[in-house]
Write a protein that holds these residues in place. Structure first.
Motif, short mmCIF file in Angstrom:
data_model
loop_
_atom_site.label_atom_id
_atom_site.label_comp_id
_atom_site.label_asym_id
_atom_site.label_seq_id
_atom_site.Cartn_x
_atom_site.Cartn_y
_atom_site.Cartn_z
N SER A 154 0.83 -1.21 0.00
CA SER A 154 0.00 0.00 0.00
C SER A 154 0.86 1.26 0.00
O SER A 154 2.08 1.20 0.18
CB SER A 154 -0.88 0.00 1.24
OG SER A 154 -0.04 0.16 2.37
N GLU A 155 0.19 2.38 -0.14
CA GLU A 155 0.86 3.69 -0.12
C GLU A 155 1.67 3.86 1.16
O GLU A 155 2.75 4.45 1.14
CB GLU A 155 -0.18 4.82 -0.20
CG GLU A 155 -0.82 4.99 -1.56
CD GLU A 155 -2.05 4.09 -1.75
OE1 GLU A 155 -2.39 3.33 -0.82
OE2 GLU A 155 -2.66 4.16 -2.83
N LYS A 156 1.12 3.36 2.25
CA LYS A 156 1.78 3.53 3.55
C LYS A 156 3.17 2.88 3.57
O LYS A 156 4.15 3.46 4.06
CB LYS A 156 0.91 2.86 4.62
CG LYS A 156 0.58 3.77 5.78
CD LYS A 156 -0.34 3.08 6.73
CE LYS A 156 0.16 3.29 8.14
NZ LYS A 156 -0.81 2.78 9.11
N GLU A 157 3.23 1.68 3.01
CA GLU A 157 4.53 0.98 2.99
C GLU A 157 5.50 1.64 2.01
O GLU A 157 6.70 1.68 2.25
CB GLU A 157 4.30 -0.49 2.63
CG GLU A 157 3.66 -1.26 3.78
CD GLU A 157 2.94 -2.51 3.31
OE1 GLU A 157 1.85 -2.36 2.72
OE2 GLU A 157 3.47 -3.60 3.52
N ILE A 158 4.96 2.16 0.92
CA ILE A 158 5.81 2.88 -0.03
C ILE A 158 6.41 4.11 0.64
O ILE A 158 7.61 4.37 0.54
CB ILE A 158 5.00 3.29 -1.29
CG1 ILE A 158 4.56 2.06 -2.08
CG2 ILE A 158 5.81 4.25 -2.18
CD1 ILE A 158 3.63 2.35 -3.24
N GLU A 159 5.56 4.82 1.36
CA GLU A 159 6.01 6.03 2.05
C GLU A 159 7.10 5.72 3.07
O GLU A 159 8.09 6.45 3.18
CB GLU A 159 4.81 6.70 2.73
CG GLU A 159 5.10 8.14 3.09
CD GLU A 159 3.84 8.91 3.51
OE1 GLU A 159 2.72 8.36 3.43
OE2 GLU A 159 4.03 10.05 3.93
N ALA A 160 6.96 4.60 3.77
CA ALA A 160 7.97 4.22 4.77
C ALA A 160 9.32 3.97 4.10
O ALA A 160 10.37 4.43 4.58
CB ALA A 160 7.51 2.98 5.52
N VAL A 161 9.31 3.28 2.96
CA VAL A 161 10.56 2.99 2.25
C VAL A 161 11.12 4.27 1.60
O VAL A 161 12.33 4.48 1.54
CB VAL A 161 10.35 1.84 1.23
CG1 VAL A 161 11.58 1.64 0.37
CG2 VAL A 161 10.03 0.55 1.97
N TYR A 162 10.21 5.14 1.17
CA TYR A 162 10.63 6.45 0.66
C TYR A 162 11.44 7.19 1.74
O TYR A 162 12.49 7.75 1.46
CB TYR A 162 9.41 7.29 0.24
CG TYR A 162 9.76 8.72 -0.06
CD1 TYR A 162 10.17 9.10 -1.34
CD2 TYR A 162 9.75 9.70 0.93
CE1 TYR A 162 10.54 10.40 -1.62
CE2 TYR A 162 10.12 11.01 0.68
CZ TYR A 162 10.51 11.36 -0.60
OH TYR A 162 10.89 12.65 -0.87
N HIS A 163 10.95 7.12 2.95
CA HIS A 163 11.64 7.85 4.03
C HIS A 163 12.96 7.19 4.44
O HIS A 163 13.75 7.77 5.18
CB HIS A 163 10.71 8.07 5.22
CG HIS A 163 9.67 9.12 4.94
ND1 HIS A 163 10.00 10.43 4.63
CD2 HIS A 163 8.32 9.06 4.86
CE1 HIS A 163 8.90 11.12 4.39
NE2 HIS A 163 7.86 10.32 4.51
N GLU A 164 13.20 5.99 3.95
CA GLU A 164 14.52 5.37 4.14
C GLU A 164 15.46 5.78 3.01
O GLU A 164 16.61 5.35 2.96
CB GLU A 164 14.40 3.85 4.16
CG GLU A 164 13.74 3.30 5.42
CD GLU A 164 13.68 1.78 5.38
OE1 GLU A 164 14.70 1.14 5.08
OE2 GLU A 164 12.59 1.24 5.63
N GLY A 165 14.94 6.53 2.04
CA GLY A 165 15.80 7.04 0.98
C GLY A 165 15.49 6.53 -0.42
O GLY A 165 16.12 6.96 -1.40
N GLN A 166 14.55 5.61 -0.55
CA GLN A 166 14.24 5.05 -1.87
C GLN A 166 13.38 6.03 -2.68
O GLN A 166 12.41 6.59 -2.15
CB GLN A 166 13.52 3.70 -1.68
CG GLN A 166 13.13 3.02 -2.97
CD GLN A 166 14.33 2.63 -3.82
OE1 GLN A 166 15.42 2.39 -3.32
NE2 GLN A 166 14.13 2.60 -5.13
N ARG A 167 13.72 6.25 -3.95
CA ARG A 167 12.97 7.23 -4.75
C ARG A 167 12.24 6.61 -5.95
O ARG A 167 11.28 7.20 -6.44
CB ARG A 167 13.91 8.33 -5.27
CG ARG A 167 14.46 9.24 -4.18
CD ARG A 167 13.35 10.07 -3.55
NE ARG A 167 13.84 10.88 -2.44
CZ ARG A 167 13.84 10.46 -1.15
NH1 ARG A 167 13.39 9.26 -0.83
NH2 ARG A 167 14.29 11.25 -0.20
#
Ligand SMILES: *Cc1c(COP(=O)(O)O)cnc(C)c1O
Length: 219
Positions: A34-47
């Motif tokens: 989901s969007e939530k998990e994407i956002e979490a990985v985004y905040h680890e630096g993934q773009r």
């Protein structure tokens, strides 16, 4: 926390043993989450994130609009959904599996005045269940697209490794694709997209410079 850090370390090892100047980009295949998990990985630096259903991708793009995410399309391309794909802000379409598909994209891109970035998918494992151009036709098809279609912009090739427990067979499929990629580099190919959760280290060792990793990141 996802497993991004561990994946980066594993890729780092694989690329250093291939060539210390070899750079590998990670596309996080987010189709199962989901969007939530994407956002979490985004905040680890993934773009960069990859989706295989256009509808899902558009929904996630809308929800995560505030983040500067680079969206990649890695799913099959149905002719009736090309307009939707081109209307989205997709940054790279990995899965153009034939001249005909490229032509259909090109026609619609011409009408919209856009120049989509694409890769040509190669069926480097010669598997009937897989999409893509047969390896012996890949260079010709790539050249034909470049010479006849003026809206799609080709940047390289994409391949899915052989579906096998035999490492040699998987390696052969990656090496076949790398050979095609190298043959196309004088024509401007810069992206060799291969490697998934189960085989990305092998893919990098065979020269991949873009890996599409889903389950190993979002474990
Ligand atoms: C789902 C998918 C991936 C990632 O698969 P994992 O095994 O979860 O890493 C990579 N490439 C394509 C084309 C996919 O559809």
């Amino acid at each position: 926390m996802g497993n991004l850090k561990e994946i980066i370390e594993r890729i780092e090892k694989a690329r250093l043993s291939y060539n210390s100047r070899h750079i590998v980009k990670i596309v996080a295949a987010s189709k199962y989450v989901s969007e939530k998990e994407i956002e979490a990985v985004y905040h680890e630096g993934q773009r960069a994130f990859g989706e295989n259903k256009i509808q899902d991708m558009k929904q996630k793009m809308a929800q995560l609009d505030a983040l500067p995410i680079e969206w990649h399309y890695i799913g099959r391309i149905q002719t009736n959904k090309i307009n939707m794909l081109l209307d989205s802000s997709v940054s790279l379409i990995h899965s153009v599996d034939s001249f005909e598909t490229a032509l259909e994209i090109d026609k619609r891109a011409a009408l919209k005045g856009v120049r989509p970035h694409i890769l040509l998918q190669i069926n480097s494992a010669h598997e009937e269940t897989k999409a893509g151009v047969e390896p012996d036709k890949a260079v010709d098809t790539y050249t034909h697209i470049q010479e006849t279609l003026s809206h799609v912009q080709l940047h390289g090739v994409m391949s899915i490794g052989a579906h096998s427990d035999d490492t040699h067979e998987i390696k052969n499929s990656f090496e076949r694709c790398r050979g095609i990629f190298e043959a196309l580099s004088p024509q401007g190919a810069t992206i060799c997209s291969m490697g998934m959760s189960g085989d990305f280290e092998l893919a990098v060792a065979c020269g991949s410079n873009m890996v599409r990793i889903g389950s190993a990141i979002f474990r």
